[in-house]
Design an enzyme around this catalytic site. Sequence first.
Site, mmCIF file in Angstrom:
data_model
loop_
_atom_site.group_PDB
_atom_site.id
_atom_site.type_symbol
_atom_site.label_atom_id
_atom_site.label_comp_id
_atom_site.label_asym_id
_atom_site.label_seq_id
_atom_site.Cartn_x
_atom_site.Cartn_y
_atom_site.Cartn_z
ATOM 1 N N GLU A 155 13.934 -2.178 -2.387
ATOM 2 C CA GLU A 155 13.052 -2.654 -1.301
ATOM 3 C C GLU A 155 13.385 -4.108 -0.946
ATOM 4 O O GLU A 155 13.448 -4.482 0.229
ATOM 5 C CB GLU A 155 11.577 -2.552 -1.729
ATOM 6 C CG GLU A 155 10.626 -2.974 -0.622
ATOM 7 C CD GLU A 155 9.178 -3.031 -1.081
ATOM 8 O OE1 GLU A 155 8.676 -2.029 -1.611
ATOM 9 O OE2 GLU A 155 8.548 -4.100 -0.906
ATOM 10 N N CYS A 168 1.177 -3.653 -1.885
ATOM 11 C CA CYS A 168 0.609 -2.374 -1.447
ATOM 12 C C CYS A 168 -0.772 -2.162 -2.077
ATOM 13 O O CYS A 168 -0.919 -2.237 -3.301
ATOM 14 C CB CYS A 168 1.564 -1.244 -1.851
ATOM 15 S SG CYS A 168 0.947 0.377 -1.448
ATOM 16 N N ASN A 193 7.568 0.045 -14.645
ATOM 17 C CA ASN A 193 6.260 0.438 -14.112
ATOM 18 C C ASN A 193 5.473 1.216 -15.171
ATOM 19 O O ASN A 193 4.277 0.976 -15.381
ATOM 20 C CB ASN A 193 6.469 1.294 -12.847
ATOM 21 C CG ASN A 193 5.257 2.109 -12.483
ATOM 22 O OD1 ASN A 193 5.157 3.280 -12.824
ATOM 23 N ND2 ASN A 193 4.325 1.470 -11.816
HETATM 24 S S1 SF4 Z 1 2.887 3.611 -0.711
HETATM 25 FE FE1 SF4 Z 1 3.014 1.498 -1.401
HETATM 26 S S2 SF4 Z 1 4.158 1.584 -3.323
HETATM 27 FE FE2 SF4 Z 1 4.497 3.495 -2.283
HETATM 28 S S3 SF4 Z 1 6.407 3.209 -1.172
HETATM 29 FE FE3 SF4 Z 1 4.710 2.719 0.221
HETATM 30 S S4 SF4 Z 1 4.440 0.545 0.009
HETATM 31 FE FE4 SF4 Z 1 5.668 1.169 -1.722
#
Ligand code: SF4
Length: 294
Positions: free
Chosen positions: A131, A202, A232
């Site tokens: 990312e 997020c 994680n």
């Molecule tokens: S839901 Fe959140 S953690 Fe999952 S890919 Fe999307 S941004 Fe990343």
Amino acid sequence: MFRIVVDPDAGPCMGVKRAIEMAETELARSNQLYCVGEILHNTREMDRLVSLGLQTITPSGIGSLPGERIMFRSHGEPPETYQKARHAGAEILDATCPVVTQLQLLVRKSWLEMKKVNGTAVIFGKPDHPEVISLLGFADGKAQVINGINEAGLIDINRPVVLLSQTTMNRKEYHSLVKKIRHRMISCSIHADNLRVHDTICKKVSAREKGLKDFCRKHDLIIFVGGKHSSNSRYLFGTCHQVNRNSHWIEEPGEVESSWAANNSKTGITGGNSTPIWILNEVAATLQNMRQCI
Ligand code: SF4
């Protein structure tokens, strides 16, 4: 009373689930799909997708697949990967998580603004995380990546700074980083407006920790399922163990211990962000079978 509950909030996040579903739909149609990087870091789930026809490639492999359908996973890709795919005449199946897409656009906007005022766009994240690699691409590779609070001193606070975060970073650490930068600015008499902070972690990730703690409190025994090499999983298992000392970390249903089925306990089964629900259900079934044999 003996009871087994699978954590309803466990399993991959919305973005990863969406990517898996897009791949499944495409594979049901054509039996063949190329994906740049692994959709998720779970060997059994990847094996399942590979058996349906999924092939993982690197960005450099795109050139040798003209006209093929190529998927970009939830983490997103930098603009140059899109260019490479278009140049090769490939058809892009874009599974970038919508939350990541928003962040990519924000990184672009922030970087262009900072460029005009000789400032810096700083990303709090892991430099080798896909990312972050995609986000860097949206800043023409010129953003600064800060991996931890101890790197706060590397930011040039004499210039305007805009701070953003990888979506999966720890919220508490992000707040501590902001505090540390502000503290440095105050001690150097630099105006607070020189730092702009965007909360880009997020919400689903940060909500998971609270939900997981509640889940662990409600059960006598916790079985956590996740890869032993996943950071994680290590973090989430640590959260389980903090709240419930009777927590056990396994990778496979074959590691379930019969002693866990022997007590009249309420057992909660949960897992890391890359552990699909069907594996948690297999662990539940294994435990249930052991119980019946006692
Ligand atoms: S839901 Fe959140 S953690 Fe999952 S890919 Fe999307 S941004 Fe990343």
